[in-house]
Design an enzyme around this catalytic site. Structure first.
Site, PDB file in Angstrom:
ATOM      1  N   LYS A  14      15.065  69.505  89.455  1.00 39.03           N
ATOM      2  CA  LYS A  14      16.443  69.683  89.933  1.00 39.03           C
ATOM      3  C   LYS A  14      17.042  71.002  89.437  1.00 39.03           C
ATOM      4  O   LYS A  14      17.659  71.739  90.202  1.00 39.03           O
ATOM      5  CB  LYS A  14      17.332  68.519  89.467  1.00 39.03           C
ATOM      6  CG  LYS A  14      16.881  67.152  89.967  1.00 39.03           C
ATOM      7  CD  LYS A  14      17.851  66.044  89.556  1.00 39.03           C
ATOM      8  CE  LYS A  14      17.883  65.710  88.089  1.00 39.03           C
ATOM      9  NZ  LYS A  14      16.712  64.980  87.599  1.00 39.03           N
ATOM     10  N   ARG A  89      24.106  59.381  88.838  1.00 41.96           N
ATOM     11  CA  ARG A  89      22.908  58.718  88.320  1.00 41.96           C
ATOM     12  C   ARG A  89      23.023  57.213  88.408  1.00 41.96           C
ATOM     13  O   ARG A  89      22.084  56.508  88.035  1.00 41.96           O
ATOM     14  CB  ARG A  89      22.712  59.102  86.857  1.00 41.96           C
ATOM     15  CG  ARG A  89      21.691  60.209  86.620  1.00 41.96           C
ATOM     16  CD  ARG A  89      21.625  60.445  85.121  1.00 41.96           C
ATOM     17  NE  ARG A  89      20.415  61.067  84.675  1.00 41.96           N
ATOM     18  CZ  ARG A  89      20.215  62.385  84.648  1.00 41.96           C
ATOM     19  NH1 ARG A  89      21.127  63.202  85.087  1.00 41.96           N
ATOM     20  NH2 ARG A  89      19.086  62.870  84.181  1.00 41.96           N
ATOM     21  N   ARG A 128       7.395  70.677  78.918  1.00 45.58           N
ATOM     22  CA  ARG A 128       8.724  71.241  78.668  1.00 45.58           C
ATOM     23  C   ARG A 128       9.158  70.968  77.219  1.00 45.58           C
ATOM     24  O   ARG A 128       9.744  71.816  76.564  1.00 45.58           O
ATOM     25  CB  ARG A 128       9.745  70.659  79.657  1.00 45.58           C
ATOM     26  CG  ARG A 128      11.119  71.310  79.550  1.00 45.58           C
ATOM     27  CD  ARG A 128      12.036  70.891  80.687  1.00 45.58           C
ATOM     28  NE  ARG A 128      12.570  69.562  80.497  1.00 45.58           N
ATOM     29  CZ  ARG A 128      13.307  68.906  81.387  1.00 45.58           C
ATOM     30  NH1 ARG A 128      13.587  69.455  82.548  1.00 45.58           N
ATOM     31  NH2 ARG A 128      13.755  67.702  81.141  1.00 45.58           N
ATOM     32  N   ARG A 134      13.210  70.526  73.735  1.00 46.01           N
ATOM     33  CA  ARG A 134      14.294  69.601  74.100  1.00 46.01           C
ATOM     34  C   ARG A 134      14.009  68.240  73.492  1.00 46.01           C
ATOM     35  O   ARG A 134      12.958  67.644  73.713  1.00 46.01           O
ATOM     36  CB  ARG A 134      14.392  69.521  75.628  1.00 46.01           C
ATOM     37  CG  ARG A 134      15.828  69.451  76.099  1.00 46.01           C
ATOM     38  CD  ARG A 134      15.906  69.469  77.593  1.00 46.01           C
ATOM     39  NE  ARG A 134      16.101  68.124  78.108  1.00 46.01           N
ATOM     40  CZ  ARG A 134      16.390  67.861  79.362  1.00 46.01           C
ATOM     41  NH1 ARG A 134      16.527  68.838  80.223  1.00 46.01           N
ATOM     42  NH2 ARG A 134      16.558  66.628  79.751  1.00 46.01           N
ATOM     43  N   ARG A 145      13.418  57.143  79.732  1.00 45.04           N
ATOM     44  CA  ARG A 145      14.216  57.786  80.791  1.00 45.04           C
ATOM     45  C   ARG A 145      13.679  57.429  82.173  1.00 45.04           C
ATOM     46  O   ARG A 145      14.457  57.260  83.118  1.00 45.04           O
ATOM     47  CB  ARG A 145      14.228  59.305  80.593  1.00 45.04           C
ATOM     48  CG  ARG A 145      15.167  59.729  79.448  1.00 45.04           C
ATOM     49  CD  ARG A 145      14.796  61.063  78.861  1.00 45.04           C
ATOM     50  NE  ARG A 145      14.874  62.158  79.815  1.00 45.04           N
ATOM     51  CZ  ARG A 145      14.152  63.267  79.716  1.00 45.04           C
ATOM     52  NH1 ARG A 145      13.284  63.429  78.722  1.00 45.04           N
ATOM     53  NH2 ARG A 145      14.300  64.216  80.593  1.00 45.04           N
TER      54      ARG A 145
HETATM   55  P1  ATP Z   1      15.667  67.406  85.336  1.00 39.09           P
HETATM   56  O1  ATP Z   1      14.455  67.691  84.511  1.00 39.09           O
HETATM   57  O2  ATP Z   1      15.272  67.033  86.753  1.00 39.09           O
HETATM   58  O3  ATP Z   1      16.650  68.517  85.306  1.00 39.09           O
HETATM   59  P2  ATP Z   1      16.485  65.394  83.305  1.00 39.09           P
HETATM   60  O4  ATP Z   1      16.646  63.919  83.547  1.00 39.09           O
HETATM   61  O5  ATP Z   1      15.371  65.810  82.464  1.00 39.09           O
HETATM   62  O6  ATP Z   1      16.420  66.092  84.724  1.00 39.09           O
HETATM   63  P3  ATP Z   1      19.254  66.082  82.580  1.00 39.09           P
HETATM   64  O7  ATP Z   1      19.818  65.939  83.957  1.00 39.09           O
HETATM   65  O8  ATP Z   1      19.367  67.378  81.926  1.00 39.09           O
HETATM   66  O9  ATP Z   1      17.714  65.870  82.495  1.00 39.09           O
HETATM   67  O10 ATP Z   1      19.943  64.901  81.680  1.00 39.09           O
HETATM   68  C1  ATP Z   1      19.594  64.699  80.322  1.00 39.09           C
HETATM   69  C2  ATP Z   1      20.282  63.438  79.758  1.00 39.09           C
HETATM   70  O11 ATP Z   1      21.731  63.590  79.829  1.00 39.09           O
HETATM   71  C3  ATP Z   1      20.020  62.138  80.506  1.00 39.09           C
HETATM   72  O12 ATP Z   1      18.820  61.528  80.094  1.00 39.09           O
HETATM   73  C4  ATP Z   1      21.281  61.310  80.144  1.00 39.09           C
HETATM   74  O13 ATP Z   1      21.189  60.744  78.861  1.00 39.09           O
HETATM   75  C5  ATP Z   1      22.385  62.338  80.129  1.00 39.09           C
HETATM   76  N1  ATP Z   1      23.040  62.458  81.438  1.00 39.09           N
HETATM   77  C6  ATP Z   1      22.981  63.540  82.278  1.00 39.09           C
HETATM   78  N2  ATP Z   1      23.659  63.304  83.411  1.00 39.09           N
HETATM   79  C7  ATP Z   1      24.167  62.045  83.297  1.00 39.09           C
HETATM   80  C8  ATP Z   1      24.941  61.208  84.147  1.00 39.09           C
HETATM   81  N3  ATP Z   1      25.333  61.615  85.354  1.00 39.09           N
HETATM   82  N4  ATP Z   1      25.272  59.973  83.701  1.00 39.09           N
HETATM   83  C9  ATP Z   1      24.897  59.547  82.512  1.00 39.09           C
HETATM   84  N5  ATP Z   1      24.148  60.269  81.659  1.00 39.09           N
HETATM   85  C10 ATP Z   1      23.783  61.509  82.034  1.00 39.09           C
HETATM   86 MG    MG Z   2      18.039  69.366  84.383  1.00 38.08          MG
END
Ligand code: ATP
Ligand code: MG
Length: 191
Positions: A14, A89, A128, A134, A145
């Site tokens: 994303k 989400r 990553r 991270r 997750r």
């Molecule tokens: P990507 O790799 O596709 O960018 P990702 O799931 O690794 O996605 P982020 O979108 O950066 O990572 O989100 C990291 C964390 O932040 C999530 O696991 C969650 O705990 C929190 N978070 C992010 N967005 C939301 C949301 N809309 N509602 C609740 N928690 C969120």
């Molecule tokens: Mg992201």
């Protein structure tokens, strides 16, 4: 305004694709994950609360996320459009987004679902974690997750199908190839 929801499991790309969309279409980008990580880095109260959930692989409570999202959205002035990355989400967040946009005379233009097989997601996230450090990109938290994604987030696929906004994007291949599909989908919406 062009309001794009970019959707997909953790590690689906994303953030990477959002950067390209921003560059080509001149949109504002809201990444809720980036907003939360900045709060953690700055040691704010919100950051402290968020860290507890993120380190457990859990979602931050909807009410809190919805407030954050509205305030970031309203900080954009004379925007051509917004890309929502990592939000919604949950179904509650999707409903709140719809209301928030309607109150501003707006709506979601399209929801792009970046679909990537689970073994590839694991591989990307572990890589990553090693490169970026991270904290939530470790084996145990990644598994949590992905479970949270399947139980709380994936139901949004049917929700957006019912809302007539859904667009599937095949998320495997080169970054350029995937972006070409995304740009095709956006150009379709612009008409
Ligand atoms: P990507 O790799 O596709 O960018 P990702 O799931 O690794 O996605 P982020 O979108 O950066 O990572 O989100 C990291 C964390 O932040 C999530 O696991 C969650 O705990 C929190 N978070 C992010 N967005 C939301 C949301 N809309 N509602 C609740 N928690 C969120
Ligand atoms: Mg992201």
């Amino acid at each position: 305004m062009l309001n794009i929801v970019i959707f997909g499991a953790p590690g689906s790309g994303k953030g990477t694709q959002s950067a390209r969309i921003v560059e080509k279409y001149g949109l504002n980008h809201i990444s809720t994950g980036d907003v939360l990580r900045a709060e953690i880095k700055n040691g704010t109260e919100l950051g402290k609360t968020a860290k507890g959930y993120i380190d457990q692989g859990q979602l931050i409570p909807d009410a809190l996320m919805i407030d954050i999202l509205a305030s970031v959205f309203d900080s954009f002035k004379d925007s051509k459009g917004v890309i929502f990355d990592g939000f919604p989400r949950t179904i509650a967040q999707a409903e709140a987004l719809k209301v928030m946009l309607a109150e501003r005379g707006q709506e979601v233009s399209v929801m792009l679902d970046l679909e990537v097989p689970e073994d590839e997601l694991m591989t990307r996230l572990i890589k990553r974690g090693l490169e970026s450090g991270r904290a939530d990109d470790n084996d145990e938290t990644i598994k949590k997750r992905l479970l949270v994604y399947h139980s709380q987030t994936a139901p949004l696929i049917d929700w957006y199908k019912a809302d007539g906004k859904y667009c599937h994007i095949h998320g495997l291949g080169t970054m350029e190839g995937i972006f070409a599909d995304i740009a095709g989908a956006i150009d379709n919406v612009i008409g």
